[in-house]
Design an enzyme around this catalytic site. Structure first.
Site, PDB file in Angstrom:
ATOM      1  N   SER A  95       0.803  -1.220   0.000  1.00 12.67           N
ATOM      2  CA  SER A  95       0.000   0.000   0.000  1.00 12.67           C
ATOM      3  C   SER A  95       0.834   1.267   0.000  1.00 12.67           C
ATOM      4  O   SER A  95       0.453   2.265  -0.600  1.00 12.67           O
ATOM      5  CB  SER A  95      -0.924   0.004   1.224  1.00 12.67           C
ATOM      6  OG  SER A  95      -0.163  -0.171   2.397  1.00 12.67           O
TER       7      SER A  95
ATOM      8  N   ALA B 191       4.552   1.273  -0.448  1.00  6.90           N
ATOM      9  CA  ALA B 191       5.777   1.223  -1.257  1.00  6.90           C
ATOM     10  C   ALA B 191       5.773   0.030  -2.201  1.00  6.90           C
ATOM     11  O   ALA B 191       4.967  -0.898  -2.064  1.00  6.90           O
ATOM     12  CB  ALA B 191       6.992   1.162  -0.333  1.00  6.90           C
TER      13      ALA B 191
ATOM     14  N   ASP C  71       7.845  -4.336  14.254  1.00  2.75           N
ATOM     15  CA  ASP C  71       6.946  -4.823  13.194  1.00  2.75           C
ATOM     16  C   ASP C  71       7.384  -6.221  12.758  1.00  2.75           C
ATOM     17  O   ASP C  71       7.490  -6.513  11.567  1.00  2.75           O
ATOM     18  CB  ASP C  71       6.972  -3.845  12.018  1.00  2.75           C
ATOM     19  CG  ASP C  71       5.775  -4.019  11.088  1.00  2.75           C
ATOM     20  OD1 ASP C  71       4.776  -4.628  11.521  1.00  2.75           O
ATOM     21  OD2 ASP C  71       5.840  -3.557   9.934  1.00  2.75           O
TER      22      ASP C  71
END
Length: 552
Positions: free
Chosen positions: A128, A130, A281
């Site tokens: 979304s 890159a 992440d």
């Protein structure tokens, strides 16, 4: 006009999936009336989590990202919705090859042919925010090129503005909104996603993480090539590894799955406590396993856009909290929450202790290997929020990361006992924190700052003595004022006593006189005498009158 059309599309998708049913039941009347048209749409035969997931996917990449953020907030979002949002796919149609090449050349100030020996025009991945392509530098090093999607910043700003309006309305008009802080969630999302748009920031995070684990057998972080990195273009070393979720491939090369799972836990605690800089992440899409040394497997991490760190105080209190919790010392857990400032000082420790015990005891009745370490931490923070614990963004990031690591570890090795790895690590870390070597390191670290302030010490001492002297001069006046205050208080008490005596005296007089008082009134005109009133009543009235005159 564009924003209005976008809002209409969002409302249409919300109506199609009947997301009005996910809103709180206690909505204001105006909102209830506004949502009535939604009831005209048929009820989808899907769970509420599936409906929300599909709505996010229909609304595009920004809502997909927002859904992914919500999946990391199990302290706020129900477990069934969190589970479904974890399946959100961030795959979108690639933007044009010519556009990709134009952005790279514009940012680097040179043609692709001048910088790269070869360049793959087909994307390796398209998300979304890159898009990623592979290439080879002139010196033969294989790299990946990550480019921010053109115009995405405007799309993000527009959608977040709409989300904020909805969040403010929900927070201001519903009880659940006040409790769940939707504005705070959207603001957190805005910060996170705009950070992801700065690839130099991501590159800096990657360089730091690589330096922390340089030559480590636990984790490998690819190298960033700074000479080719800009705000919207990132060039870094290409890695080859097995996706951590590809269990068939890992088993095919006879990977030690128990060791792999335990090393994931070790990496987490090393990042949080030793380095105080953690990859926040670490979902399966960002983690790979090296092909080399399957008996001592090494992780590979990519996509360092989101990282976290704790204050030294939070590190200390978190470590002690975890140890106290697994010792079932709920009193200490409650005391540490207050001492650390995580909950306000007016919170009663006994009440917090009882709440923590209620939540944790059922969990600890299971065997350790069946206990979800992350779930315990989540329940602890959720309980503390009932006692006015403020949301700590870094602790939320840490909790999310631990959920990912533990979930991944149990997927690799179902019998993973996370506490067996965590306990000795935390004990060792706390012991080393107060070791003479650690204290000496701290002394050396802060010595320049202390030396800089040292010349100010005489002035500080003089000012302190001056204040003490002023206090000494003030003491007699304070004592005098105290005596005056005490005298006033005593006088006030005397006046109050007199008032009470007066009231009692008059009341007594009336009580004693009452049987004949009525008769005296009836004969007032003829006799002008109260001879029938008992003498005691006159006496009490006189006492009351005297007390009243004295108080004046």
């Amino acid at each position: 006009m564009i924003a209005f059309l976008r809002l209409l599309k969002i409302l249409r998708v919300f109506a199609r999936y009947r997301l009005d049913q996910l809103l709180p039941a206690n909505l204001p009347l105006a909102a209830t009336l506004l949502l009535l048209p939604f009831k005209l749409f048929p009820q989808p035969r899907l769970s509420r989590g599936e409906r929300l997931r599909r709505a996010c996917e229909d609304l595009g990449p920004i809502f997909v990202k927002f859904g992914q953020l919500l999946s990391t907030r199990p302290d706020l979002v129900p477990a069934d919705i969190v589970l479904e949002l974890n399946h959100l796919q961030d795959n979108v149609t690639p933007f044009s090859k010519g556009e990709f090449q134009r952005i790279v050349e514009s940012s680097l100030g040179a043609s692709v042919a001048e910088v790269f020996a070869s360049f793959n025009i087909e994307p390796l991945a398209s998300a979304s925010v890159a898009q990623v392509h592979t290439a080879v530098l002139k010196d033969g090093r294989e790299v990946v090129i990550k480019v921010i999607r053109p115009g995405i910043d405007k799309v993000i700003a527009q959608d977040i503005a709409l989300l904020l309006r909805v969040a403010r309305w929900v927070e201001n008009n519903t009880l659940d909104g006040k409790r769940l802080h939707p504005v705070e969630i959207v603001e957190d999302y805005r910060t996170t996603i705009f950070d992801e748009l700065d690839l130099q920031r991501e590159a800096a995070n990657g360089s730091q993480l690589r330096r922390n684990f340089l030559n480590s057998p636990l984790l490998y972080v690819p190298e960033v090539y700074w000479e080719y990195t800009r705000t919207n273009v990132l060039v870094m070393e290409r890695i080859y590894g097995i996706p951590v979720t590809d269990l068939a491939a890992l088993n095919a090369q006879q990977t030690d799955m128990k060791k792999l799972a335990e090393r994931g836990v070790e990496i987490f605690f090393t990042q949080v406590f030793e380095h105080n800089f953690f990859h926040a992440d670490m979902h399966p899409g960002n983690i790979f396993v090296a092909h080399e040394h399957p008996s001592a497997p090494q992780y590979i991490a990519v996509d360092m856009a989101i990282v976290g760190s704790l204050t030294r105080a939070d590190q200390y209190y978190l470590a002690r909290n975890l140890l106290a919790m697994f010792r079932r010392d709920y009193r200490q857990v409650a005391e540490l929450h207050v001492e650390s400032g995580w909950v306000p000082s007016h919170v009663r420790v006994e009440e917090l202790e009882a709440a923590v015990r209620t939540v944790c005891e059922p969990i600890f009745e299971k065997p350790l290997k069946e206990i979800s370490f992350a779930q315990v931490l989540l329940n602890l923070f959720r309980t503390a929020r009932r006692f006015e614990m403020e949301v700590q963004p870094q602790l939320v990031l840490l909790q999310k990361t631990l959920l990912n690591i533990e979930g991944l570890g149990r997927q690799l090795y179902p019998d993973l006992d996370l506490w067996a790895t965590a306990h000795p690590f935390l004990e060792r870390w706390l012991k080393n924190r107060f070791h003479p070597k650690s204290l000496w390191r701290e002394l050396k670290r802060y010595a320049p700052e202390w030396m800089e302030k040292f010349p100010q010490v005489p002035n500080l001492v003089f000012n302190g003595l001056q204040q003490l002297q002023n206090l000494g001069e003030l003491a007699p006046r304070l004592e005098e004022a105290t005596h005056a205050y005490k005298a006033q208080q005593q006088l006030a008490r005397q006046r109050n006593r007199r008032r009470v005596i007066t009231l009692l005296a008059f009341a007594g007089a009336i009580a004693l006189a009452w049987p004949s008082l009525g008769e005296g009134i009836r004969h007032w005109a003829n006799h002008f005498s109260f001879g029938d009133i008992p003498t005691a009543s006159y006496l009490l009235a006189a006492i009351g009158l005297s007390a009243w005159l004295l108080k004046r």
